[in-house]
Design a protein around this motif. Structure first.
Motif, PDB file in Angstrom:
ATOM      1  N   ASN A 153     -34.738   4.558  -1.259  1.00 42.94           N
ATOM      2  CA  ASN A 153     -35.157   5.156  -2.521  1.00 42.94           C
ATOM      3  C   ASN A 153     -34.113   6.179  -2.929  1.00 42.94           C
ATOM      4  O   ASN A 153     -33.779   7.079  -2.151  1.00 42.94           O
ATOM      5  N   TYR A 154     -33.617   6.040  -4.134  1.00 42.76           N
ATOM      6  CA  TYR A 154     -32.617   6.961  -4.647  1.00 42.76           C
ATOM      7  C   TYR A 154     -33.260   7.828  -5.721  1.00 42.76           C
ATOM      8  O   TYR A 154     -34.117   7.384  -6.470  1.00 42.76           O
ATOM      9  N   SER A 155     -32.806   9.068  -5.794  1.00 45.79           N
ATOM     10  CA  SER A 155     -33.361   9.983  -6.784  1.00 45.79           C
ATOM     11  C   SER A 155     -32.904   9.583  -8.182  1.00 45.79           C
ATOM     12  O   SER A 155     -31.900   8.889  -8.365  1.00 45.79           O
ATOM     13  N   LEU A 156     -33.645  10.035  -9.162  1.00 45.40           N
ATOM     14  CA  LEU A 156     -33.314   9.736 -10.545  1.00 45.40           C
ATOM     15  C   LEU A 156     -31.958  10.312 -10.920  1.00 45.40           C
ATOM     16  O   LEU A 156     -31.169   9.662 -11.611  1.00 45.40           O
ATOM     17  N   GLU A 157     -31.663  11.514 -10.440  1.00 46.52           N
ATOM     18  CA  GLU A 157     -30.379  12.147 -10.740  1.00 46.52           C
ATOM     19  C   GLU A 157     -29.221  11.326 -10.173  1.00 46.52           C
ATOM     20  O   GLU A 157     -28.194  11.163 -10.826  1.00 46.52           O
ATOM     21  N   PHE A 158     -29.396  10.803  -8.950  1.00 51.87           N
ATOM     22  CA  PHE A 158     -28.358   9.977  -8.334  1.00 51.87           C
ATOM     23  C   PHE A 158     -28.118   8.728  -9.166  1.00 51.87           C
ATOM     24  O   PHE A 158     -26.974   8.333  -9.400  1.00 51.87           O
ATOM     25  N   LYS A 159     -29.198   8.089  -9.613  1.00 52.19           N
ATOM     26  CA  LYS A 159     -29.066   6.873 -10.412  1.00 52.19           C
ATOM     27  C   LYS A 159     -28.328   7.143 -11.711  1.00 52.19           C
ATOM     28  O   LYS A 159     -27.429   6.387 -12.105  1.00 52.19           O
ATOM     29  N   ILE A 160     -28.692   8.233 -12.386  1.00 52.17           N
ATOM     30  CA  ILE A 160     -28.053   8.571 -13.659  1.00 52.17           C
ATOM     31  C   ILE A 160     -26.576   8.879 -13.456  1.00 52.17           C
ATOM     32  O   ILE A 160     -25.716   8.435 -14.235  1.00 52.17           O
ATOM     33  N   GLN A 161     -26.244   9.610 -12.395  1.00 51.58           N
ATOM     34  CA  GLN A 161     -24.841   9.922 -12.123  1.00 51.58           C
ATOM     35  C   GLN A 161     -24.056   8.664 -11.769  1.00 51.58           C
ATOM     36  O   GLN A 161     -22.914   8.504 -12.177  1.00 51.58           O
ATOM     37  N   ALA A 162     -24.681   7.747 -11.024  1.00 43.89           N
ATOM     38  CA  ALA A 162     -24.011   6.501 -10.668  1.00 43.89           C
ATOM     39  C   ALA A 162     -23.750   5.659 -11.910  1.00 43.89           C
ATOM     40  O   ALA A 162     -22.666   5.064 -12.056  1.00 43.89           O
ATOM     41  N   VAL A 163     -24.702   5.624 -12.820  1.00 42.73           N
ATOM     42  CA  VAL A 163     -24.529   4.863 -14.066  1.00 42.73           C
ATOM     43  C   VAL A 163     -23.410   5.463 -14.899  1.00 42.73           C
ATOM     44  O   VAL A 163     -22.543   4.735 -15.403  1.00 42.73           O
ATOM     45  N   SER A 164     -23.402   6.784 -15.053  1.00 41.27           N
ATOM     46  CA  SER A 164     -22.357   7.416 -15.854  1.00 41.27           C
ATOM     47  C   SER A 164     -20.981   7.229 -15.217  1.00 41.27           C
ATOM     48  O   SER A 164     -19.991   6.992 -15.921  1.00 41.27           O
ATOM     49  N   LEU A 165     -20.917   7.283 -13.906  1.00 38.65           N
ATOM     50  CA  LEU A 165     -19.642   7.065 -13.217  1.00 38.65           C
ATOM     51  C   LEU A 165     -19.157   5.628 -13.407  1.00 38.65           C
ATOM     52  O   LEU A 165     -17.970   5.393 -13.650  1.00 38.65           O
ATOM     53  N   SER A 166     -20.074   4.678 -13.337  1.00 40.94           N
ATOM     54  CA  SER A 166     -19.677   3.281 -13.526  1.00 40.94           C
ATOM     55  C   SER A 166     -19.264   3.007 -14.961  1.00 40.94           C
ATOM     56  O   SER A 166     -18.398   2.173 -15.219  1.00 40.94           O
ATOM     57  N   GLU A 167     -19.877   3.702 -15.921  1.00 42.24           N
ATOM     58  CA  GLU A 167     -19.478   3.537 -17.314  1.00 42.24           C
ATOM     59  C   GLU A 167     -18.127   4.160 -17.581  1.00 42.24           C
ATOM     60  O   GLU A 167     -17.338   3.647 -18.377  1.00 42.24           O
ATOM     61  N   GLN A 168     -17.816   5.266 -16.916  1.00 46.50           N
ATOM     62  CA  GLN A 168     -16.520   5.911 -17.083  1.00 46.50           C
ATOM     63  C   GLN A 168     -15.406   5.046 -16.513  1.00 46.50           C
ATOM     64  O   GLN A 168     -14.366   4.846 -17.147  1.00 46.50           O
ATOM     65  N   ARG A 169     -15.633   4.534 -15.311  1.00 45.77           N
ATOM     66  CA  ARG A 169     -14.588   3.750 -14.639  1.00 45.77           C
ATOM     67  C   ARG A 169     -14.554   2.303 -15.098  1.00 45.77           C
ATOM     68  O   ARG A 169     -13.504   1.671 -15.051  1.00 45.77           O
ATOM     69  N   GLY A 170     -15.699   1.760 -15.468  1.00 45.26           N
ATOM     70  CA  GLY A 170     -15.749   0.392 -15.955  1.00 45.26           C
ATOM     71  C   GLY A 170     -15.830  -0.674 -14.878  1.00 45.26           C
ATOM     72  O   GLY A 170     -16.073  -1.828 -15.176  1.00 45.26           O
ATOM     73  N   ASN A 171     -15.647  -0.298 -13.628  1.00 49.89           N
ATOM     74  CA  ASN A 171     -15.683  -1.272 -12.539  1.00 49.89           C
ATOM     75  C   ASN A 171     -16.914  -1.008 -11.676  1.00 49.89           C
ATOM     76  O   ASN A 171     -16.957  -0.062 -10.892  1.00 49.89           O
TER      77      ASN A 171
END
Length: 99
Positions: A7-25
């Motif tokens: 189980n991942y926290s909501l903050e972790f999920k949001i940060q992971a999504v934003s990081l993936s959108e920034q990097r694109g990969n």
């Protein structure tokens, strides 16, 4: 053997999504964070749909909570019943062995 689900926290999920959108990969970000690629893809999908928000996590459904509580209680009751059945079988065999 039960499979343990992380189980991942909501903050972790949001940060992971934003990081993936920034990097694109997605693959490299998922590997770097130590998560499954499919999880990150799902989180991005939920984020685009607006489902990955704090309001969704905070919402309280009393019917669902009651259902979860009752299921847990039923599981415990079944376990107790099975233990008592085994105990009766053991005591019966010991009683018959004595006579």
């Amino acid at each position: 053997m039960k499979k343990i689900r992380k189980n991942y926290s909501l903050e972790f999920k949001i940060q992971a999504v934003s990081l993936s959108e920034q990097r694109g990969n997605i693959s490299s970000v998922a590997q770097e964070l130590g998560i499954c690629k499919e999880s990150l893809v799902n989180w991005r999908k939920h984020h685009k749909e607006g489902k990955l928000t704090k309001e969704k996590q905070i919402s309280f459904d009393p019917v669902r909570e009651e259902l979860l509580r009752l299921r847990k209680e039923l599981e415990e009751t079944k376990l107790e019943r099975d233990i008592l059945k085994k105990a009766v079988g053991i005591f019966c065999s010991l009683f018959l062995f004595c006579f």
